[in-house]
Design a protein around this motif. Structure first.
Motif, PDB file in Angstrom:
ATOM      1  N   ALA B 220      58.445  51.395  14.191  1.00  0.00           N
ATOM      2  CA  ALA B 220      58.529  52.525  15.117  1.00  0.00           C
ATOM      3  C   ALA B 220      57.742  52.211  16.388  1.00  0.00           C
ATOM      4  CB  ALA B 220      58.007  53.799  14.459  1.00  0.00           C
ATOM      5  N   GLU B 221      56.581  51.576  16.209  1.00  0.00           N
ATOM      6  CA  GLU B 221      55.785  51.171  17.367  1.00  0.00           C
ATOM      7  C   GLU B 221      56.549  50.139  18.193  1.00  0.00           C
ATOM      8  OE1 GLU B 221      51.932  50.977  17.933  1.00  0.00           O
ATOM      9  OE2 GLU B 221      51.747  52.933  16.998  1.00  0.00           O
ATOM     10  N   ALA B 222      57.174  49.211  17.486  1.00  0.00           N
ATOM     11  CA  ALA B 222      57.858  48.119  18.191  1.00  0.00           C
ATOM     12  C   ALA B 222      59.037  48.622  19.003  1.00  0.00           C
ATOM     13  CB  ALA B 222      58.305  47.046  17.198  1.00  0.00           C
ATOM     14  N   ILE B 223      59.655  49.742  18.609  1.00  0.00           N
ATOM     15  CA  ILE B 223      60.743  50.238  19.448  1.00  0.00           C
ATOM     16  C   ILE B 223      60.265  51.304  20.436  1.00  0.00           C
ATOM     17  CG2 ILE B 223      62.587  49.628  17.825  1.00  0.00           C
ATOM     18  CD1 ILE B 223      62.826  52.550  17.101  1.00  0.00           C
ATOM     19  N   GLY B 224      58.949  51.444  20.557  1.00  0.00           N
ATOM     20  CA  GLY B 224      58.442  52.230  21.677  1.00  0.00           C
ATOM     21  C   GLY B 224      57.806  53.566  21.346  1.00  0.00           C
ATOM     22  N   TYR B 225      57.641  53.886  20.050  1.00  0.00           N
ATOM     23  CA  TYR B 225      57.015  55.157  19.704  1.00  0.00           C
ATOM     24  C   TYR B 225      55.559  54.930  19.309  1.00  0.00           C
ATOM     25  CZ  TYR B 225      61.861  56.719  19.365  1.00  0.00           C
ATOM     26  OH  TYR B 225      63.167  57.015  19.631  1.00  0.00           O
ATOM     27  N   ARG B 226      54.626  55.591  19.986  1.00  0.00           N
ATOM     28  CA  ARG B 226      53.209  55.456  19.614  1.00  0.00           C
ATOM     29  C   ARG B 226      52.949  56.339  18.408  1.00  0.00           C
ATOM     30  NH1 ARG B 226      48.776  54.652  24.008  1.00  0.00           N
ATOM     31  NH2 ARG B 226      48.069  53.491  22.196  1.00  0.00           N
ATOM     32  N   SER B 227      52.678  55.710  17.256  1.00  0.00           N
ATOM     33  CA  SER B 227      52.633  56.518  16.041  1.00  0.00           C
ATOM     34  C   SER B 227      51.451  57.491  16.030  1.00  0.00           C
ATOM     35  CB  SER B 227      52.673  55.636  14.801  1.00  0.00           C
ATOM     36  OG  SER B 227      51.611  54.738  14.818  1.00  0.00           O
ATOM     37  N   VAL B 228      50.319  57.106  16.596  1.00  0.00           N
ATOM     38  CA  VAL B 228      49.176  58.037  16.617  1.00  0.00           C
ATOM     39  C   VAL B 228      49.554  59.305  17.371  1.00  0.00           C
ATOM     40  CG1 VAL B 228      46.828  58.390  17.434  1.00  0.00           C
ATOM     41  CG2 VAL B 228      47.491  56.188  16.545  1.00  0.00           C
ATOM     42  N   PHE B 229      50.252  59.112  18.462  1.00  0.00           N
ATOM     43  CA  PHE B 229      50.662  60.235  19.293  1.00  0.00           C
ATOM     44  C   PHE B 229      51.598  61.171  18.527  1.00  0.00           C
ATOM     45  CE2 PHE B 229      53.657  61.904  22.464  1.00  0.00           C
ATOM     46  CZ  PHE B 229      52.770  62.535  23.315  1.00  0.00           C
ATOM     47  N   TYR B 230      52.603  60.583  17.863  1.00  0.00           N
ATOM     48  CA  TYR B 230      53.567  61.405  17.146  1.00  0.00           C
ATOM     49  C   TYR B 230      52.954  62.058  15.910  1.00  0.00           C
ATOM     50  CZ  TYR B 230      57.293  60.087  20.221  1.00  0.00           C
ATOM     51  OH  TYR B 230      58.068  59.955  21.332  1.00  0.00           O
ATOM     52  N   ARG B 231      52.103  61.308  15.224  1.00  0.00           N
ATOM     53  CA  ARG B 231      51.445  61.899  14.058  1.00  0.00           C
ATOM     54  C   ARG B 231      50.566  63.069  14.474  1.00  0.00           C
ATOM     55  NH1 ARG B 231      50.041  56.368  11.516  1.00  0.00           N
ATOM     56  NH2 ARG B 231      51.662  56.138   9.952  1.00  0.00           N
ATOM     57  N   SER B 232      49.855  62.914  15.590  1.00  0.00           N
ATOM     58  CA  SER B 232      48.998  64.005  16.056  1.00  0.00           C
ATOM     59  C   SER B 232      49.834  65.220  16.419  1.00  0.00           C
ATOM     60  CB  SER B 232      48.184  63.565  17.280  1.00  0.00           C
ATOM     61  OG  SER B 232      47.376  62.472  16.942  1.00  0.00           O
ATOM     62  N   ALA B 233      50.976  64.976  17.075  1.00  0.00           N
ATOM     63  CA  ALA B 233      51.843  66.097  17.444  1.00  0.00           C
ATOM     64  C   ALA B 233      52.341  66.809  16.189  1.00  0.00           C
ATOM     65  CB  ALA B 233      53.010  65.595  18.285  1.00  0.00           C
ATOM     66  N   ALA B 234      52.726  66.034  15.171  1.00  0.00           N
ATOM     67  CA  ALA B 234      53.200  66.632  13.921  1.00  0.00           C
ATOM     68  C   ALA B 234      52.087  67.441  13.274  1.00  0.00           C
ATOM     69  CB  ALA B 234      53.687  65.546  12.966  1.00  0.00           C
ATOM     70  N   ASN B 235      50.871  66.899  13.327  1.00  0.00           N
ATOM     71  CA  ASN B 235      49.715  67.584  12.763  1.00  0.00           C
ATOM     72  C   ASN B 235      49.502  68.932  13.448  1.00  0.00           C
ATOM     73  OD1 ASN B 235      47.722  67.302  10.792  1.00  0.00           O
ATOM     74  ND2 ASN B 235      46.163  66.731  12.300  1.00  0.00           N
ATOM     75  N   CYS B 236      49.693  68.950  14.767  1.00  0.00           N
ATOM     76  CA  CYS B 236      49.536  70.198  15.535  1.00  0.00           C
ATOM     77  C   CYS B 236      50.609  71.224  15.166  1.00  0.00           C
ATOM     78  CB  CYS B 236      49.646  69.924  17.021  1.00  0.00           C
ATOM     79  SG  CYS B 236      48.118  69.421  17.736  1.00  0.00           S
ATOM     80  N   VAL B 237      51.853  70.770  15.116  1.00  0.00           N
ATOM     81  CA  VAL B 237      52.944  71.697  14.795  1.00  0.00           C
ATOM     82  C   VAL B 237      52.717  72.295  13.411  1.00  0.00           C
ATOM     83  CG1 VAL B 237      55.420  71.883  14.350  1.00  0.00           C
ATOM     84  CG2 VAL B 237      54.606  70.507  16.270  1.00  0.00           C
ATOM     85  N   ALA B 238      52.354  71.448  12.453  1.00  0.00           N
ATOM     86  CA  ALA B 238      52.137  71.914  11.085  1.00  0.00           C
ATOM     87  C   ALA B 238      50.961  72.884  11.030  1.00  0.00           C
ATOM     88  CB  ALA B 238      51.891  70.730  10.162  1.00  0.00           C
ATOM     89  N   ALA B 239      49.902  72.575  11.782  1.00  0.00           N
ATOM     90  CA  ALA B 239      48.725  73.451  11.787  1.00  0.00           C
ATOM     91  C   ALA B 239      49.074  74.810  12.378  1.00  0.00           C
ATOM     92  CB  ALA B 239      47.596  72.796  12.582  1.00  0.00           C
ATOM     93  N   LEU B 240      49.887  74.805  13.446  1.00  0.00           N
ATOM     94  CA  LEU B 240      50.281  76.078  14.059  1.00  0.00           C
ATOM     95  C   LEU B 240      51.084  76.922  13.074  1.00  0.00           C
ATOM     96  CD1 LEU B 240      51.254  74.967  17.671  1.00  0.00           C
ATOM     97  CD2 LEU B 240      49.438  76.541  17.020  1.00  0.00           C
ATOM     98  N   ALA B 241      52.011  76.274  12.372  1.00  0.00           N
ATOM     99  CA  ALA B 241      52.836  77.029  11.417  1.00  0.00           C
ATOM    100  C   ALA B 241      51.977  77.549  10.264  1.00  0.00           C
ATOM    101  CB  ALA B 241      53.966  76.149  10.903  1.00  0.00           C
ATOM    102  N   ALA B 242      51.020  76.739   9.811  1.00  0.00           N
ATOM    103  CA  ALA B 242      50.143  77.178   8.725  1.00  0.00           C
ATOM    104  C   ALA B 242      49.299  78.371   9.171  1.00  0.00           C
ATOM    105  CB  ALA B 242      49.242  76.027   8.274  1.00  0.00           C
ATOM    106  N   SER B 243      48.827  78.331  10.409  1.00  0.00           N
ATOM    107  CA  SER B 243      48.049  79.458  10.927  1.00  0.00           C
ATOM    108  C   SER B 243      48.912  80.701  11.022  1.00  0.00           C
ATOM    109  CB  SER B 243      47.496  79.138  12.310  1.00  0.00           C
ATOM    110  OG  SER B 243      46.541  78.144  12.206  1.00  0.00           O
ATOM    111  N   ALA B 244      50.161  80.521  11.434  1.00  0.00           N
ATOM    112  CA  ALA B 244      51.063  81.669  11.513  1.00  0.00           C
ATOM    113  C   ALA B 244      51.223  82.276  10.119  1.00  0.00           C
ATOM    114  CB  ALA B 244      52.405  81.244  12.082  1.00  0.00           C
TER     115      ALA B 244
END
Lengths: 259, 351
Positions: B220-244
């Protein structure tokens, strides 16, 4: 300092590039420039440091010393994804896919990366018809269109190699890096890949680096050969001349025997 | 219409479709079909946990992140409402303010955890989240002046949501339409909408990148996706839904305490619900949460019936005694994990 993109200036340049693993120097002071529209074959015996050199160029490894420049810009500190976004694309020697995702998905992810759409959270991926059509186009080019819905893990080895190449094509890079693209392929599959590399070369503006063991392949495709041996660049020049040189006969072809 | 709602991600199994429709109908009509305080409590809890489990599956099943901090975000949502409403009075304004503050706090914390620690290997990340979550649970019980400590907070809500408020003079279909019914439907529709939003996220271009990172982050990194960035974004979305989900739970219970939201026991329950339902499919969250919550609440009753029926037979009544319900729940889990390693949804789809 950034230099203008023209035929005289190299696309990619390595300056005294070295990497050390403990006491072992895997790549030692390799300086080399690669120009647009050329195909350079990188040859050398197993363990010569070819794949490590590739890893240093595409950002999977960081050098112990030396620099990598792309269009004159120093990219040594950049991670692999950032290099990819600047126009470098790499196919891997050991097949390196998304095994549970479909063949189409594998390619479409690369198309999507090229289109810069990774952070699109609220549209349905299947509704982006243009991305899917482009992915299908690349599958068609590597002759995998009929397997589009199979999981990548279900493909035969040769087909996985083709998919690997389709992912690289889908990134639409300026600099193509092939690491033994035909390794492990059956004889009748090899021409498909070679034909593709020919097509890319004939576009005239793409730069291609090719690690390859098969001398007939190298002879038919390369404009230039560089030879790595024990991490050092030992020969560089036109194919016929390099292949005939004593150092290649000894180091690579092993005709003189081992010490 | 249905295609848009489900983001093109259909159940892909007749049995699963029937099961999901039954759950949907049961929850939509719960106040009328299952009248009574207790069954409505269970139905509301199912709604909340479907959302919570779905958001956890976004992390675990889709992105391959093992986090133990999910109930922390659940708790932040609940405490956000609880603290705001008990300090600022039971108005809609304080309810909204508390919710927004909780969501902002969760997003920030999730981003921080993500950026600082998603570079490390899965197991270390899991340990870090465990530490942060434990720290948070202790913090909530120690800051008793602010959070009510171990007792938690009990509070009033805007009048419309209180059980004493009658909306219709005459009962509708034999059920009195009061503030409790209003809060139930608030929970139901909010949970349904957020569930569909999560279903959209996992089927978006972003969702596919998450799956790619789960499958092979190197590539995924090799085709241009920064995994730390995407994992952090996923973590945020999941945290928001859990808070909701936490916000909805706090609205339903009119109580927030360590045992209803922050505790690691709930984390374990959520983990089990994901695994039982089926990892990597949002529908698994629906099935897993529904079965688990119902079993948690009614297994004891069922066992009491069985135990009474077996009276006279030696040994059996003791084995079926309601106090042994955890034993039986445990056996059910072990069996289901053995029999359906891909979860119930995986099993139904493979047929």
């Amino acid at each position: 300092m950034s230099e203008p993109r023209s035929a005289e200036h190299p696309v990619l340049q390595t300056h005294g590039l070295s990497i050390r693993f403990g006491g072992h120097v895997a790549v030692n002071q390799v300086s080399c420039a690669f120009h647009p529209g050329t195909l350079t074959a990188i040859v050398g015996p197993n363990g010569a440091g070819k794949t490590t050199y590739f890893n240093l160029i595409s950002g999977q490894l960081r050098p112990s010393a030396g620099r990598v420049t792309l269009y004159g810009e120093d990219i040594t500190a950049l991670a692999a994804p950032q290099r990819t976004r600047r126009g470098m694309g790499r196919a891997f020697q050991l097949t390196n896919l998304f095994p549970q995702l479909s063949v189409l998905e594998n390619v479409r992810l690369a198309v999507q990366s090229h289109a810069g759409m990774g952070m699109n959270l609220f549209s349905v991926w299947a509704s982006h018809v243009e991305l899917i059509e482009r992915a299908e186009h690349y599958l068609y080019r590597v002759k995998l269109a009929d397997r589009r819905d199979a999981p990548a893990a279900a493909l035969a080895h040769g087909d996985q190699r083709k998919l690997e190449v389709a992912i690289l094509l889908a990134l639409d890079p300026d600099l193509f890096m092939f690491d033994e693209p035909t390794a492990g392929m059956s004889v009748d599959e090899v021409p498909v890949i070679l034909e593709l590399i020919h097509e890319i070369k004939n576009q005239g503006d793409k730069t291609i680096l090719l690690v390859e063991h098969k001398m007939d392949v190298v002879r038919s495709l390369a404009d230039r050969i560089i030879v790595l041996h024990q991490g050092e660049l030992v020969a560089d020049g036109e194919p016929a001349q390099v292949i005939a040189s004593p150092i290649v006969q000894q180091a690579y072809l092993g005709l003189v025997g081992h010490e | 219409m249905i295609r848009t709602l489900l983001s093109g991600d259909y159940p892909r199994s007749r049995a699963l479709s029937v099961l999901l429709l039954a759950i949907l109908a049961g929850l939509a009509l719960a106040p009328f079909v299952f009248p009574g305080t207790r069954s409505l409590d269970v139905a509301a809890k199912v709604c909340v946990f479907i959302l919570l489990v779905a958001s956890y599956d976004l992390l675990l099943g889709y992105t391959g992140i093992v986090s133990f901090a999910h109930t922390m975000f659940f708790g932040i949502g609940a405490y956000g409402v609880a603290i705001a409403v008990s300090r600022l009075g039971p108005s809609w304004g304080s309810l909204v303010l508390g919710s927004l503050a909780a969501l902002a706090c969760s997003a920030l914390l999730a981003l921080l955890i993500g950026v600082l620690s998603l570079r490390v290997k899965t197991i270390f990340f899991a340990m870090i989240t465990l530490a942060v979550a434990s720290f948070f649970a202790i913090l909530a019980s120690q800051l008793s002046g602010f959070t009510g400590g171990e007792d938690g907070l009990t509070y009033k809500l805007p009048e419309l949501l209180l059980p004493g408020t009658k909306l219709l003079q005459a009962p509708l279909a034999g059920v009195e339409i009061n503030g409790k019914i209003v809060s139930y439907y608030l929970v139901f529709f909010a949970a349904a909408a957020l569930f569909l939003a999560l279903l959209r996220v996992v089927n978006s271009p972003f969702g596919r990148v998450l799956q790619a990172i789960r499958e092979n982050d190197f590539r995924a990194e090799a085709i241009g996706y920064r995994s730390v960035f995407y994992r952090s974004a996923a973590n945020c979305v999941a945290a928001l839904a859990a808070s909701a989900a936490g916000i909805l739970y706090a609205i339903w219970l009119r109580y927030a305490g360590p045992d209803t939201t922050l505790s690691l026991d709930i984390m374990m329950d959520v983990l089990l619900m994901v695994v039982i339902g089926g990892m990597g499919t949002m529908y698994g969250a629906v099935v897993g949460a529904t079965l688990f919550v119902i079993a948690q609440n009614y297994l004891q009753d069922l066992m009491k019936l069985a135990s009474d029926a077996a009276a006279g037979i030696p040994f059996v009544p003791a084995l079926l005694h309601p106090d042994r319900w955890l034993l039986w729940l445990g056996i059910l889990f072990i069996l289901s994990v053995y029999r359906f390693p891909a979860g119930i949804v995986g099993k139904l789809r493979s047929k």
